[in-house]
Design an enzyme around this catalytic site. Structure first.
Site, short mmCIF file in Angstrom:
data_model
loop_
_atom_site.label_atom_id
_atom_site.label_comp_id
_atom_site.label_asym_id
_atom_site.label_seq_id
_atom_site.Cartn_x
_atom_site.Cartn_y
_atom_site.Cartn_z
N LYS A 51 13.93 50.66 66.11
CA LYS A 51 14.37 51.25 64.84
C LYS A 51 14.42 52.78 64.92
O LYS A 51 15.33 53.41 64.38
CB LYS A 51 13.45 50.79 63.71
CG LYS A 51 13.76 49.36 63.29
CD LYS A 51 12.83 48.83 62.23
CE LYS A 51 11.56 48.32 62.84
NZ LYS A 51 10.96 47.16 62.18
N SER A 68 10.05 46.30 68.51
CA SER A 68 10.57 46.31 67.14
C SER A 68 10.53 47.72 66.55
O SER A 68 11.53 48.23 66.03
CB SER A 68 9.74 45.33 66.31
OG SER A 68 9.97 45.49 64.93
N ASP A 82 16.55 43.04 65.27
CA ASP A 82 15.13 43.17 64.90
C ASP A 82 14.88 42.55 63.53
O ASP A 82 13.88 41.87 63.32
CB ASP A 82 14.70 44.64 64.89
CG ASP A 82 13.30 44.79 64.33
OD1 ASP A 82 12.36 44.27 64.96
OD2 ASP A 82 13.14 45.38 63.24
N HIS A 118 6.62 58.43 63.51
CA HIS A 118 6.45 57.11 62.91
C HIS A 118 4.97 56.81 62.76
O HIS A 118 4.18 57.01 63.67
CB HIS A 118 7.09 56.02 63.78
CG HIS A 118 6.90 54.65 63.22
ND1 HIS A 118 7.65 54.16 62.18
CD2 HIS A 118 5.99 53.69 63.52
CE1 HIS A 118 7.24 52.95 61.87
NE2 HIS A 118 6.23 52.64 62.66
N ARG A 125 9.63 35.82 63.34
CA ARG A 125 8.25 35.96 63.83
C ARG A 125 7.25 35.80 62.70
O ARG A 125 6.17 35.24 62.87
CB ARG A 125 8.08 37.32 64.50
CG ARG A 125 8.79 37.42 65.85
CD ARG A 125 8.89 38.87 66.32
NE ARG A 125 7.61 39.54 66.30
CZ ARG A 125 7.45 40.84 66.04
NH1 ARG A 125 8.47 41.62 65.78
NH2 ARG A 125 6.24 41.36 66.04
N1 URA Z 1 6.30 46.66 62.13
C1 URA Z 1 7.52 46.51 62.68
O1 URA Z 1 8.44 47.25 62.38
N2 URA Z 1 7.70 45.52 63.58
C2 URA Z 1 6.72 44.69 63.94
O2 URA Z 1 6.96 43.83 64.77
C3 URA Z 1 5.46 44.85 63.35
C4 URA Z 1 5.27 45.84 62.45
#
Ligand code: URA
Ligand code: CA
Length: 433
Positions: free
Chosen positions: A187, A183, A161, A82, A168
């Site tokens: 994923k 977060s 999320d 990632h 957020r």
């Molecule tokens: N990218 C994400 O996937 N989550 C966040 O909270 C910030 C950036």
């Protein structure tokens, strides 16, 4: 359990239990807890932080809020990479076939997304015929056979999320290390990764502008991963200038092919070798980073990395012969050089602004509905630290419109030429725990 008690506990700086975190995530996802209470808790977390156990619990609660992809039918340790995002980041296109060629399975689920260029899928679709609409059975079969395949987003992954990130975004609580780290990690874990290699970018083109912030985020993600049983490593890499030379979809595919042939830009090649070595180690195919790097270098030298890319494209109905003839990729109608207005050394190429210029040419999406032009973009001929003569080409603009004064102006404002500049450090740190 009452949400107001959880909010007050965090407000006062106490650690939440796993049960309290699960209660919050489940009830927020189902709609029982309203946005105002969730945003209040997010703000309390923003100010009071979370300890390692809370961060791991939050991550796993979000993983379990939706579908979890089961990749157990794929043999071997599934390593996912990632990147926290950047400009002209061609690494996935190179890494996937490269590490696959030394036996690390790459089962990549990818999206399209918004940005300066398209996502990995958009880029790959510049190869004639290539598509990611394959069944999950086919996906598993391809990864077992060829070690690499890409599928479009399937299932309902981490709905908690999605909902919380949206909240957020409008409540001033994005920039919180425990919230960002959980977060991102949720994923990756929901997408089925056994092990995770993270590329945390720093610099003006990145989410984390300073090395200190990037390092804190990297440490947070690595400890979440390791605390929930996923071997995780991170590097901190520079995103003050674009990575490699190409920014654009087909242009980045061409750059990836050159890199797989061992003829890619120096910075992109070095980043790929660093991340790739980590993937090979966590994938269990080498005992240390040195041995892993030697394997990858050999795969580039003997052509097996390039063959892996060809097979991968053909397995998903793409024209694999582009690896021999990159002129088969979509080409823009006009190729216009931007000439340097003075002699000197390039001291700054503002990554973000170059990204905006490529967006102005049509390479990226502003909204989900936008079409993208796969052929357009920018190819840099000079990077920070290079010397340049007046009248020499700094870069070439690939455009489908002839009139591009707006793009040229943006680019001229984004590149600084002065008396001396240094090549920026590409890899700041490697974080393994
Ligand atoms: N990218 C994400 O996937 N989550 C966040 O909270 C910030 C950036
Ligand atoms: Ca690039």
């Amino acid at each position: 359990m009452r949400m107001v008690d959880i909010i007050e506990k965090k407000r006062d700086g106490q650690a939440l239990t796993n049960e309290e975190i699960e209660f919050f995530i489940n009830a927020y996802t189902s709609g029982e807890i309203p946005d105002y209470q969730a945003s209040s808790l997010a703000m309390a977390i923003f100010f009071q932080d979370m300890n390692d156990q809370e961060r791991a619990a939050l991550t796993m609660a979000m993983v379990n809020s939706g579908d979890v992809i089961d990749l157990s039918a794929i043999n071997g340790i599934k390593v996912d990479k990632h990147s926290t995002g950047g400009v002209g980041d061609t690494t996935t296109l190179v890494l996937a076939p490269l590490v696959a060629s030394v036996g690390v399975p790459v089962a990549k689920m990818s999206g399209r997304g918004l940005g300066h260029t398209g996502g990995t899928i958009d880029k790959l679709e510049s190869v004639e015929g290539f598509h990611v609409e394959i069944s999950e059975d086919k996906f598993v079969e391809l990864v077992n056979e060829a070690k690499v395949a890409v599928i479009g987003q399937t299932g309902n992954l981490t709905p908690a999320d999605k909902k919380l990130y949206g909240l957020r975004d409008v409540t001033g609580t994005v920039n919180s290390i425990p919230l960002i780290a959980s977060s991102i990690m949720s994923k990756k874990i929901a997408a089925g990764a056994d092990a995770i290699v993270l590329d945390v970018k720093t610099g003006n083109g990145a989410f984390m502008k300073t090395i200190e912030d990037a390092e804190a985020l990297a440490h947070a993600m690595v400890s979440i991963g390791n605390n929930v049983g996923r071997n995780t490593m991170a590097i901190i890499s520079d995103m003050s200038q674009p990575l490699g030379n190409a920014i654009g979809n087909a242009l980045e595919v061409k750059e990836a092919i050159e890199t797989l042939k061992g003829q890619g830009p120096k910075d992109l090649t070095e980043l790929v070798m660093t991340l790739g070595s980590q993937m090979v180690v966590v994938g269990g195919k080498a005992k240390d980073l040195e041995e892993a790097r030697a394997l990858l270098e050999k795969a580039i030298e003997d052509g097996s990395a390039l063959e892996s890319f060809r097979t991968f494209l053909e397995n998903q109905d793409g024209d694999g012969s582009v690896v021999d003839d990159v002129s088969k990729l979509p080409q823009a109608r006009f190729q216009i050089d931007l000439l340097s207005q003075k002699s000197g050394t390039v001291t700054e190429i503002i990554a973000n602004e170059i990204g905006v210029a490529s967006m102005m040419l049509g390479a990226g999406r502003q909204t989900k509905e936008d079409d993208i032009d796969l052929s357009v973009g920018i190819v840099l001929h000079k990077k920070v630290g290079d010397s340049v003569d007046e009248g020499e080409a700094l870069l070439t603009i690939h455009s489908n419109r002839e009139q591009i004064n707006d793009v040229k102006e943006k680019l001229n404002q984004s590149i600084t030429i002065s008396s001396h500049g240094e090549v920026p450090t590409l890899i700041h740190k490697i974080i393994t725990e």
